[in-house]
Each structure stands twice: as structure tokens, then as C-alpha cells.
Design a protein around this motif. Structure first.
Motif, short mmCIF file in Angstrom:
data_model
loop_
_atom_site.label_atom_id
_atom_site.label_comp_id
_atom_site.label_asym_id
_atom_site.label_seq_id
_atom_site.Cartn_x
_atom_site.Cartn_y
_atom_site.Cartn_z
N LEU A 161 0.84 -1.20 0.00
CA LEU A 161 0.00 0.00 0.00
C LEU A 161 0.88 1.25 0.00
CD1 LEU A 161 -2.90 1.29 0.41
CD2 LEU A 161 -2.32 1.35 2.84
N ILE A 162 1.94 1.23 0.81
CA ILE A 162 2.81 2.40 0.94
C ILE A 162 3.69 2.58 -0.29
CG2 ILE A 162 4.63 3.50 2.29
CD1 ILE A 162 3.58 1.82 4.70
N VAL A 163 4.42 1.53 -0.68
CA VAL A 163 5.46 1.70 -1.70
C VAL A 163 4.90 1.73 -3.12
CG1 VAL A 163 7.22 0.65 -0.23
CG2 VAL A 163 6.02 -0.77 -1.88
N VAL A 164 3.69 1.20 -3.33
CA VAL A 164 3.13 1.20 -4.69
C VAL A 164 1.95 2.17 -4.79
CG1 VAL A 164 2.09 -0.19 -6.52
CG2 VAL A 164 3.86 -1.18 -5.07
N PHE A 165 0.91 1.94 -4.00
CA PHE A 165 -0.31 2.75 -4.14
C PHE A 165 -0.09 4.20 -3.70
CE2 PHE A 165 -4.42 4.39 -2.61
CZ PHE A 165 -5.13 4.33 -3.80
N SER A 166 0.67 4.40 -2.62
CA SER A 166 0.89 5.77 -2.13
C SER A 166 1.57 6.63 -3.18
CB SER A 166 1.74 5.76 -0.85
OG SER A 166 1.04 5.17 0.21
N LEU A 167 2.52 6.06 -3.91
CA LEU A 167 3.22 6.81 -4.96
C LEU A 167 2.24 7.26 -6.04
CD1 LEU A 167 5.98 7.80 -5.94
CD2 LEU A 167 6.25 5.63 -7.15
N SER A 168 1.34 6.35 -6.43
CA SER A 168 0.31 6.68 -7.41
C SER A 168 -0.64 7.75 -6.85
CB SER A 168 -0.47 5.42 -7.78
OG SER A 168 -1.57 5.73 -8.59
N TYR A 169 -1.01 7.63 -5.59
CA TYR A 169 -1.94 8.58 -4.96
C TYR A 169 -1.33 9.98 -4.91
CZ TYR A 169 -5.27 10.43 -1.52
OH TYR A 169 -6.24 11.18 -0.87
N VAL A 170 -0.05 10.05 -4.52
CA VAL A 170 0.62 11.35 -4.38
C VAL A 170 0.78 12.02 -5.74
CG1 VAL A 170 2.86 12.43 -3.84
CG2 VAL A 170 1.80 10.83 -2.23
N THR A 171 1.17 11.26 -6.77
CA THR A 171 1.48 11.86 -8.07
C THR A 171 0.24 12.09 -8.94
OG1 THR A 171 1.97 9.67 -8.97
CG2 THR A 171 3.81 10.95 -8.10
#
Length: 455
Positions: free
Chosen positions: A261-271
Motif C-alpha cells: 500500500l505504501i510503496v506502490v499505491f501511495s506513490l500513485s496517490y501522491v502523483t
């Protein structure tokens, strides 16, 4: 060798064992992580030029997925062989296979040279990479922890837990240095090959260090019992220890789901959702991985002081609490609060991952330890870790851009994980040389029980 007579020799071997495990695992994760970064950037154009840009990207990312899919097979087969043939032999094999397959990847002709054979060979090498990493993950943990003295098993476990975040930082650093030191055309032409070709260093360093480590005391003790002759480790793990496998698999579903969730989805969510620069997302992840290194070591060391259960519960409760505030903090778009939230979240996730190797190893007797640990670790990644990025994207869409669906699923995984921790027996200080009695193993095989050794 008499441990009392040669304490310095035993300590030197323990140091070599944890060094061999940590260096080998970090290098293997480094190769695996490098491929993930290149699969999204350079490889689509070089290996899938006949497709449109989107299809080429999907095909390239699929080759990354093939490596992930091969990990369970590597874990199961290497687990069985490691319980029969020894930890050291399997560790020499996995580091050699990973290094050679990565080096060959760096020498691989592109589509322009050999056509469709290029992507086919890329997939084959990727399968070998995944297979090797699947066997490496559990085997390296056992090599270090079975050599460790009882009061330092947690510390050694934490040192292994920091390999994954350390490799993330190293991989990004290597690619950043290469791209900064040459033109984009040069990087695309040959620069991307450099880290893979240099994998021969992985083979030399990994094999050299591991050749200097003796077989673990626990496996040596096992080899002297009749269980070593009659047991089938994979079958015995499933028939005699399925409850333990299930318990620790369900526990690790929580950290596995939250990690992805942190290393994959969070990056997508932030960008994408927050429309922040991609560079900002990478900086946040780099900072979070630094916290993850500290968290892994802290978790392992704390478990030596207060026990595996209490230490795991601390990490699990911390991540559960953070789930309710994480996306609200990201939504502020303020860099320092975002960095603190991501660092805290990933730090306490890896805090649990730093305890996982020793908790898994202590839960199983020697004759099924590799198989049982590998089944639990792989099962959690199959059930929760691997599907999490795709599930998160789908839930985000279903919930009309709200992250609360994703949060709900992670809360469920986290609560199940916490329940498994609280209901598990404490194992700190347990005898690592114990084995199943021959009677039990033979009984599971449907044969007439023999006189068993008492361990």
C-alpha cells in the motif's frame, strides 16, 4: 567443536553467517528492484517495440510480475530441499542463480537484434530471478538465525529485515548516478545494462562469503537423527504443522498488505490524485525507506528484550492506528507532515518485518523450519501483498476517489494480524535444535512408528 573451548571461533562464525545472509539478500533484492525500475522505463521500447506505447509498458510490467509469480515456486522447492540438503547448500545455489541470470539479462540482445526471442529470453531469465529470490528469502533468514546465540536472534533478524529497504535506496541511487553521468541516449543504448552485468560481483562476493560459513548447528543436529532420513519436509510441514503455517501466514498478511500500500499505491496517490511532482513522490519514498531501515533493526532488537509477541504487538498497533490518519495527512500536500506519516507507517511495518524472520524460525522444528517458514511467508505475499496494489486501485475507483475502501481492507488485514500475534505462544529463547520425533513423522507418512529420538 566445543563451544566453551572456542567461544571466539563461534562468535566469528555467527558474524560470518549474518554477514553472508544480509549481504547476499541485499544484493539479490537490489537486482530484483533494479529490474522493477527499468521495466517501467527503458525495457518497453527495447524489448516490445512492435507494440504501441501502452501495450509495451503493460507487457514490460508483466515480465516484472512473472518474477513475483515465480517466487512462491522457488520458496516451496528450495524450502523442501533446504530441509533435506542443508541451508548452506541452498544459499550457494540461490545466490549463483540470481547473479548469473541478472548478468545474462545485461548481455541480452534486444528485439532489434533477435526479434521475438528477446522478450522470450527476458521472461525466462526473469523466472529464474524470481525463483532464486523465493528460495533466498527464507534460507538466508535461517542461515543467520540458526547460527545466532539465543539472546541475539532478534538483532540478527532485524539486520535481515533492513535488506529490502536498503536495496530500494541503493537501486534508486545506482540508477540516479547512471542517468546523471550519461546522456539519455547512452543510458537507453547501454547504460541500463551496467548494473546487471556487474552482477558477476554478486556471484563472487556471495559465493565467497557463504563458502566461509559452516552449516548451521541446528541442521547438523538434525542430520544425526532418523527424521532426516525418513521425513518429507514439505509434506510434514503441511500435515503436522498446518496450524502454525496458517497462524504466521495470517499474521504476515497485515505487514505485507501495508508495505505494498505504501510503496506502490501511495506513490500513485501522491502523483496522480494529489497531482504532486513525481520527484516529490520518490523523495518521500526514499525518506520512508530510511525510517524502514531503523524500524527493522529496532523491532528485532526490542524482541530480544521483551519477547516476540510484545514487540510484534507494538508494531501492529502502531500501523493500525496510523491507517486512520495516513491519507488525511497525505491530503495536506505538505512535504514534512507527509514524510513523517510515510516514515512512521513504513517504519513500523518494517519494525514487524524485522521480527518476522526470528518469529517464523522459532515457530517450527528444524526438520520443517525452511518449508514451514517459506509457506507462511509466501502465502501472505500471495494472499495480501501481491494483490494489494491492484485491489487498492480498484477500491479507489469503486469508492469514487475516496481512500476509505482501501483503508477498510487494510484495517481488516491488520486486525487479523494482531489477533494472530496475541494468540501465538511466546518463542524467545526456545531450543532451535528441536526436531519432530521420528514417530510423529513416520506416523504422518502412514508407516509404522519407529523408536524416536528425544529432542
Amino acid at each position: 567443536m566445543n563451544q566453551q573451548a572456542h567461544p571466539d571461533g563461534h562468535q566469528a562464525m555467527r558474524t560470518r553467517a549474518v554477514t553472508a545472509a544480509a549481504v547476499g539478500t541485499a544484493l539479490e533484492w537490489l537486482d530484483f528492484t533494479l529490474y522493477g525500475a527499468l521495466a517501467a522505463t527503458v525495457l518497453p521500447k527495447l524489448f516490445f517495440p512492435a507494440m504501441d506505447a501502452t501495450s509495451a509498458l503493460l507487457a514490460s510490467l508483466a515480465t516484472f510480475g512473472v518474477g513475483l509469480a515465480a517466487r512462491p515456486l522457488g520458496a516451496i522447492i528450495c524450502g523442501h530441499l533446504g530441509d533435506k540438503l542443508g541451508r548452506r547448500n541452498l544459499m550457494l545455489a540461490t545466490v549463483t542463480v540470481m547473479g548469473l541470470s541478472s548478468m545474462l539479462m545485461g548481455l541480452l540482445p534486444t528485439y532489434a537484434s533477435i526479434g521475438v526471442w528477446a522478450p522470450m529470453l527476458l521472461v525466462a531469465l526473469r523466472i529464474l530471478q524470481g525463483f532464486a529470490l523465493g528460495g533466498e528469502s527464507t534460507g538466508a533468514q535461517l542461515m543467520a538465525i540458526e547460527h545466532a546465540s539465543p539472546e541475539r536472534r532478534g538483532k540478527y533478524s532485524g539486520l535481515l529485515g533492513l535488506c529490502s529497504p536498503l536495496s530500494q535506496i541503493m537501486a534508486n541511487g545506482v540508477l540516479l548516478a547512471l542517468s546523471a553521468s550519461m546522456s539519455a541516449q547512452a543510458f537507453e543504448s547501454w547504460g541500463w545494462r551496467v548494473p546487471f552485468v556487474l552482477s558477476f560481483v554478486l556471484v563472487i562476493v556471495g559465493v565467497y562469503i557463504r563458502l566461509r560459513v559452516s552449516e548451521t548447528p541446528a541442521f547438523v543436529a538434525l542430520s544425526k537423527t532418523e527424521v532426516a532420513e525418513v521425513g518429507s519436509p514439505l509434506r510434514d510441514a503441511l500435515r503436522l504443522h498446518w496450524r502454525t503455517v496458517l497462524r504466521w501466514m495470517l499474521f504476515f498478511c497485515g505487514p505485507a498488505a501495508i508495505f505494498y500500500l505504501i510503496v506502490v499505491f501511495s506513490l500513485s496517490y501522491v502523483t496522480k490524485t494529489l497531482a504532486m511532482p513525481r520527484q516529490t513522490g520518490f523523495m518521500l519514498l526514499m525518506g520512508a525507506n530510511v525510517c524502514a531501515i531503523v524500524g527493522a533493526l529496532a523491532g528485532g532488537m526490542l524482541s530480544d528484550r521483551i519477547g516476540r509477541k510484545k514487540a510484534l504487538a507494538v508494531g501492529s498497533i502502531a500501523t493500525l492506528a496510523m491507517l486512520f490518519f495516513y491519507f488525511q495527512i497525505l491530503d495536506t500536500k505538505s512535504f514534512l507532515p507527509m514524510l513523517a506519516a510515510m516514515g512512521f507507517f513504513l517504519g513500523f511495518t518494517q519494525f514487524q518485518s524485522g521480527i518476522q524472520p526470528v518469529a517464523f524460525a522459532e515457530a517450527f522444528p528444524t526438520n520443517v523450519r525452511y518449508s514451514g517458514s517459506a509457506l507462511a511467508y509466501t502465502g501472505a505475499n500471495l494472499v495480501a501483498g501481491g494483490p494489494m496494489p491492484v485491489l487498492a486501485v480498484w477500491l479507489f475507483a469503486v469508492c469514487n476517489g475516496s481512500p476509505w475502501g482501501v483503508v477498510a481492507v487494510c484495517v481488516v488485514f491488520n486486525v487479523i494480524s494482531l489477533v494472530m500475534i496475541l494468540t501465538a505462544p511466546e518463542t524467545r529463547g526456545i531450543d532451535m535444535n528441536r526436531v519432530d520425533t521420528a514417530a510423529n513423522v513416520l506416523g504422518a507418512s502412514g508407516n509404522t512408528p519407529m523408536q524416536s529420538h528425544s529432542h
